[in-house]
Design a protein around this motif. Structure first.
Motif, PDB file in Angstrom:
ATOM      1  N   TRP A  91       0.830  -1.199   0.000  1.00  0.00           N
ATOM      2  CA  TRP A  91       0.000   0.000   0.000  1.00  0.00           C
ATOM      3  C   TRP A  91       0.872   1.259   0.000  1.00  0.00           C
ATOM      4  CZ3 TRP A  91      -0.756   3.865   3.805  1.00  0.00           C
ATOM      5  CH2 TRP A  91      -1.796   4.732   3.514  1.00  0.00           C
ATOM      6  N   THR A  93       4.076   1.516  -1.127  1.00  0.00           N
ATOM      7  CA  THR A  93       5.069   1.676  -2.195  1.00  0.00           C
ATOM      8  C   THR A  93       4.554   1.450  -3.611  1.00  0.00           C
ATOM      9  OG1 THR A  93       5.723  -0.607  -1.878  1.00  0.00           O
ATOM     10  CG2 THR A  93       7.010   1.056  -0.720  1.00  0.00           C
ATOM     11  N   ARG A  95       2.626   2.916  -5.627  1.00  0.00           N
ATOM     12  CA  ARG A  95       2.524   4.042  -6.563  1.00  0.00           C
ATOM     13  C   ARG A  95       3.903   4.501  -7.027  1.00  0.00           C
ATOM     14  NH1 ARG A  95       1.237   8.008  -3.006  1.00  0.00           N
ATOM     15  NH2 ARG A  95       1.874   6.532  -1.438  1.00  0.00           N
ATOM     16  N   GLU A 216       3.571   0.422 -18.920  1.00  0.00           N
ATOM     17  CA  GLU A 216       2.674   0.806 -17.842  1.00  0.00           C
ATOM     18  C   GLU A 216       1.710   1.915 -18.256  1.00  0.00           C
ATOM     19  OE1 GLU A 216       4.690   1.469 -14.165  1.00  0.00           O
ATOM     20  OE2 GLU A 216       3.098   2.783 -13.471  1.00  0.00           O
ATOM     21  N   ARG A 220      -2.440   2.066 -18.268  1.00  0.00           N
ATOM     22  CA  ARG A 220      -3.149   3.094 -17.521  1.00  0.00           C
ATOM     23  C   ARG A 220      -4.106   3.838 -18.445  1.00  0.00           C
ATOM     24  NH1 ARG A 220       1.001   5.460 -14.342  1.00  0.00           N
ATOM     25  NH2 ARG A 220       0.565   3.983 -12.704  1.00  0.00           N
ATOM     26  N   ASP A 225      -6.706  -0.165 -13.488  1.00  0.00           N
ATOM     27  CA  ASP A 225      -6.122   0.333 -12.242  1.00  0.00           C
ATOM     28  C   ASP A 225      -4.790  -0.370 -12.004  1.00  0.00           C
ATOM     29  OD1 ASP A 225      -5.455   1.151  -9.743  1.00  0.00           O
ATOM     30  OD2 ASP A 225      -7.463   0.951  -8.920  1.00  0.00           O
ATOM     31  N   VAL A 227      -2.154   0.326 -10.140  1.00  0.00           N
ATOM     32  CA  VAL A 227      -1.683   0.175  -8.764  1.00  0.00           C
ATOM     33  C   VAL A 227      -2.353  -1.025  -8.102  1.00  0.00           C
ATOM     34  CG1 VAL A 227      -1.675   1.270  -6.501  1.00  0.00           C
ATOM     35  CG2 VAL A 227      -1.131   2.608  -8.530  1.00  0.00           C
ATOM     36  N   ARG A 228      -3.654  -1.172  -8.358  1.00  0.00           N
ATOM     37  CA  ARG A 228      -4.411  -2.255  -7.754  1.00  0.00           C
ATOM     38  C   ARG A 228      -3.917  -3.624  -8.248  1.00  0.00           C
ATOM     39  NH1 ARG A 228      -9.798  -2.203  -5.757  1.00  0.00           N
ATOM     40  NH2 ARG A 228     -10.624  -4.327  -5.759  1.00  0.00           N
TER      41      ARG A 228
END
Lengths: 346, 287, 234
Positions: A91, A93, A95, A216, A220, A225, A227-228
């Protein structure tokens, strides 16, 4: 006697390699699929091992629990505990660039190790947790085998019973009753881990992960998502590492903080994945077995140099593996079994 | 109580000085080569052991062996870069990260092989501390802080007054533009390793003076060093100075409240906090 | 003799080719402009002259010397300087240090050249100790050109020098380009503001889909109906 020893060693070898293979599969989900760097594998491994140990041992005054629960619950608990640690680290790191994740995992592994050493109420500190029950160890005993022999035709039954009662039979039984069951258990869980990871790889989710690794921004832009997805991969990989921890604890029967140094818990796993071929589950398996074979083979250094130079020999072995990693990265970065569609990175 | 606070604060400055010297190197290397150099702690340890050889083998005082250790560690850093990292430069930076983790383990093995696995010290026996009022000041602590100050000033002059130093800043700022300006990247990269390796050697020697020599000393200090670099904004050597001081101070002051074994956890906690609140570091740069 | 000659160049960035057999020439002291629609390969063509493109076929000559396979840091030494469109200054360094970095490969006294740049761009002279990252877009563009001029190149490559500038700065930039050119430096530039660029140039090239479309003097291109329809906004 001779071949019983060999058999014992063989069983031991494959069991440990199998546990390493589970770890390597977990790392493959993180690095191979998604490009995340986890330098704290030993930490997740340790959390799994201690969780399972506390859940499955008989009640003790020296550490938390034990709760005397069955082995499968130990494994499940180990996976959940490792996953929880991963959620917290992830959670913070996910991003950021993966360098930050790498540093954070070093940190968490170090802190876990410190806690294992110091929180005696929880882990019994440096003295470790003993008497961790082997899974299903009561299943293969003399009576069970004798019962099975009863199914055979009479003359054969007599011979088998005779052998079983002799010294050879005792040796075989000793191997069968403990280590062999552990081996089967480890292989079953390895198959389970393989099945999960391979399913994940070919699923749409797995394709998104690979797309994130390659491009990446593109993913996006497609509205996913990122990050998820990354966090999910990190947590899944860590849960599998926790599973390996449970297998380890219940296989060796005793754990202490010394077993979870970055060298064995983290470094060897990395070498295995890189050598086998990151991104490819077959590669991860091959890498785990080949490197464990190599590592075990370098044991001869210790034997050749004698007990006097045991620490030097140990250091030399590590140095050799360290050099091997660099050679692979430079000469064959795609590993022994390259991922489809991914050639060497040069 | 106040005296305790000052005493512990003094230890904080000492630790901060050590971390700063390590973090500057990490930050310089990150700025130019764009990867977190995980072998930096073990490079520090290597430097400390180089000095040990001169102290034990030739009977040098520690201060006199430092220059040799600096040169040796700088050469070692350049050699590792030329033999290994250079060949991986065209690949994704994450591969360099893994490679450097392997180098860290390899360096530690070499240290064990050459110097043995046991705790060692430069000078046996207890140093007579000075008393300043109620404060207890060890001479070594004074040398560590002074040494760090001198080196930081020297580094500042190097980065702002010399052509190579400015080229290092330019490459860290904008690698592509540096290349099209004709700045010889490989030469500047070598200089970066020399500076980073040299500072790491001093940091290692100081750490050994403050505690002791041990093959794992470098790996143990890696987390606080990176926490310092991240706090200052990784890639910014000047930020590393502030980051080192904050982390060093926080680690030592925390011992007044919590079990000293968890000092690294304090560094980790601050780092995590920073990553949540302000990932670019204390000082916002050009990003 | 021409300064820069690009002959039948085919290539790109490793993947699919972007340029397909393109020719281009810059004479000594000329201003040459490349125009064309987005994705035509204008910037790629210019980068091909600076060793930033993988060239599969064709050749790039600078003053008769083959520079097709040279790296940017080698081409700089031949007397070609390049100003990228974006990220073209060292943001944490001062104006003065930026210019020094431009002259990194020179071992002689650079002060006379610094004075020349500060004469050409008085604004830079006023702000020589200011950090580049804190300057406006127009000032940065001046600094970027100043940096490129520190080596006293014979040819200056400019990638969209007026992109993102206000109209006032745009005019100023075109004027500066002309004054640089008057000192005898050849200029090759890619421009979106085709009208103004063609007005100050000697010759222009129209590129579409990575191929030469039209080549003519600036004045003729401005008068060319097709070109006007396509790029000059009628």
């Amino acid at each position: 006697m001779e071949w019983a020893g060999l058999l014992t060693y063989g069983v031991f070898f494959v069991t440990v390699a199998g546990i390493y293979a589970v770890l390597t599969l977990g790392l493959n989900v993180q690095f191979g699929f998604t490009g995340q760097i986890n330098i704290g594998i030993a930490g997740f491994f340790a959390v799994g091992a201690y969780t399972s140990a506390i859940l499955t041992t008989a009640a003790s005054d020296h550490h938390l629990g034990g709760f005397g629960l069955p082995f499968p619950i130990g494994v499940a608990g180990a996976m959940v505990a490792s996953a929880l640690v991963a959620v917290v680290i992830g959670w913070v790191t996910m991003r950021l660039r993966t360098d930050y994740l790498a540093i954070a995992t070093i940190g968490i592994a170090e802190i876990i190790r410190l806690a294992l050493k110091n929180e005696e109420w929880l882990t019994n500190g440096v003295r470790g947790v003993p008497a961790i029950p082997r899974p299903f160890s009561e299943t293969l005993e003399f009576d069970t085998l004798a019962g099975l022999a009863g199914l055979l035709p009479d003359p054969l039954e007599a011979t088998v019973l005779e052998v079983l009662s002799g010294p050879l039979g005792a040796a075989v039984l000793e191997v069968l009753s403990g280590p062999l069951v552990s081996l089967v258990v480890v292989l079953v869980f390895l198959a389970l881990a393989w099945w999960m990871v391979e399913r994940a790889r070919v699923s749409p989710w797995g394709r998104v992960l690979r797309a994130i690794r390659e491009n990446e921004d593109g993913v996006r832009a497609a509205g996913k998502d990122v990050v998820r997805c990354r966090l999910q991969a990190f947590v899944l990989g860590s849960a599998i590492m926790g599973m390996a921890g449970a297998l380890y604890a219940n296989f060796v029967g005793f754990i202490s903080p010394e077993a979870f140094l970055p060298l064995y818990g983290t470094f060897l796993v990395w070498v295995m994945l890189i050598a086998g071929g990151a991104g490819n589950n077959t590669g991860a398996l091959v890498g785990a077995f080949v490197i464990w074979l190599l590592w075990s083979a370098t044991q001869f250094l210790t034997d050749a140099l004698g007990a006097e130079y045991a620490t030097q020999a140990g250091a030399l072995r590590v140095l050799l593996i360290g050099v091997l990693l660099q050679v692979i990265l430079i000469l064959r970065p795609q590993g022994l079994v390259p991922e489809n569609g991914r050639k060497g990175r040069h | 109580m106040l005296m305790d606070f000052l005493q512990v604060g003094l230890y904080g400055v000492v630790l901060g000085s050590i971390l700063t010297l390590g973090a500057i190197g990490v930050s310089l290397i990150y700025g130019i080569l764009r990867f977190a150099h995980f072998a930096h702690g073990d490079l520090m340890a290597l430097g400390a052991y180089f000095a040990l050889s001169l102290v034990v083998g030739l009977g040098f005082p520690v201060w006199a062996s430092a220059p040799f250790a600096i040169v040796a560690a700088a050469l070692a850093a350049i050699a590792i870069d030329q033999i290994v990292y250079r060949r991986l430069r065209r690949v994704e930076p994450v591969i360099l990260l893994i490679s450097s983790f392997g180098i860290a383990i390899a360096l530690r093995s070499i240290i064990q092989l050459v110097w043995g696995p046991h705790n060692q010290v430069y000078v046996k026996g207890i140093q007579m501390p000075w008393r300043v009022g109620d404060l207890i000041v060890k001479p070594d602590h004074v040398w560590i802080v002074l040494g760090a100050v001198v080196l930081v000033i020297a580094l500042h002059l190097f980065l702002t007054r010399t052509k190579t130093g400015k080229a290092m800043r330019a490459m860290s700022d904008n690698m592509d533009l540096a290349l099209v300006s004709g700045i010889p990247a490989e030469r500047v990269i070598m200089a970066t390793w020399a500076v980073g390796g040299g500072l790491a050697a001093v940091a290692g020697i100081f750490l050994a003076m403050d505690t002791r020599l041990h093959p794992v000393m470098g790996w143990s200090v890696l987390l606080p060093v990176f926490a310092a670099a991240i706090l200052g904004g990784i890639g910014r050597p000047y930020g590393a100075i502030a980051g080192g001081m904050v982390i060093g101070m926080a680690m030592e002051l925390s011992t007044m409240i919590i079990d000293p074994t968890y000092k690294p956890a304090v560094a980790f906690g601050l780092m995590v906090l920073m990553l949540i609140v302000r990932p670019q570091g204390l000082f916002k740069g050009n990003a | 003799m021409s300064l820069l000659t690009i002959e039948g160049v085919t290539g790109g960035y490793g993947g699919a080719d972007i340029l397909h057999g393109v020719d281009l020439r810059v004479g000594p002291g000329e201003i040459v402009v490349i125009i064309g629609p987005n994705g035509a390969g204008k910037s790629t063509l210019m980068k091909a002259a600076f060793g930033l493109v993988t060239i599969r076929e064709g050749a790039v000559l600078f003053e008769r010397r083959d520079i097709t396979r040279l790296r940017p840091d080698q081409i700089v030494r031949e007397g070609v300087s390049y100003v990228p469109q974006e990220r073209n200054v060292f943001p944490s360094m001062t104006v003065h240090e930026n210019l020094e970095m431009g002259a990194f490969i020179r071992d002689d006294d650079i002060r006379p050249q610094l004075d020349k740049i500060y004469d050409l761009f008085p604004r830079l002279g006023e702000r020589r100790d200011q950090v580049a990252g804190s300057m406006s877009g127009g000032e940065r563009q001046m600094l970027a050109m100043g940096r490129a001029l520190m080596l006293e190149p014979k040819l200056l490559l400019l990638d969209e020098p007026t992109a993102g500038l206000s109209p006032l700065f745009m005019d100023q930039t075109f004027e500066r380009i002309q004054s640089i050119n008057r000192t005898g430096i050849g200029i090759l530039m890619v421009e979106q503001n085709a009208k103004q660029a063609l007005a100050i140039c000697d010759r222009g090239y129209v590129l579409t889909m990575g191929r030469n479309r039209v080549e003519d003097t600036g004045a003729s291109l401005l008068a060319n109906k097709d070109v006007a329809e396509m790029f000059l906004g009628g």
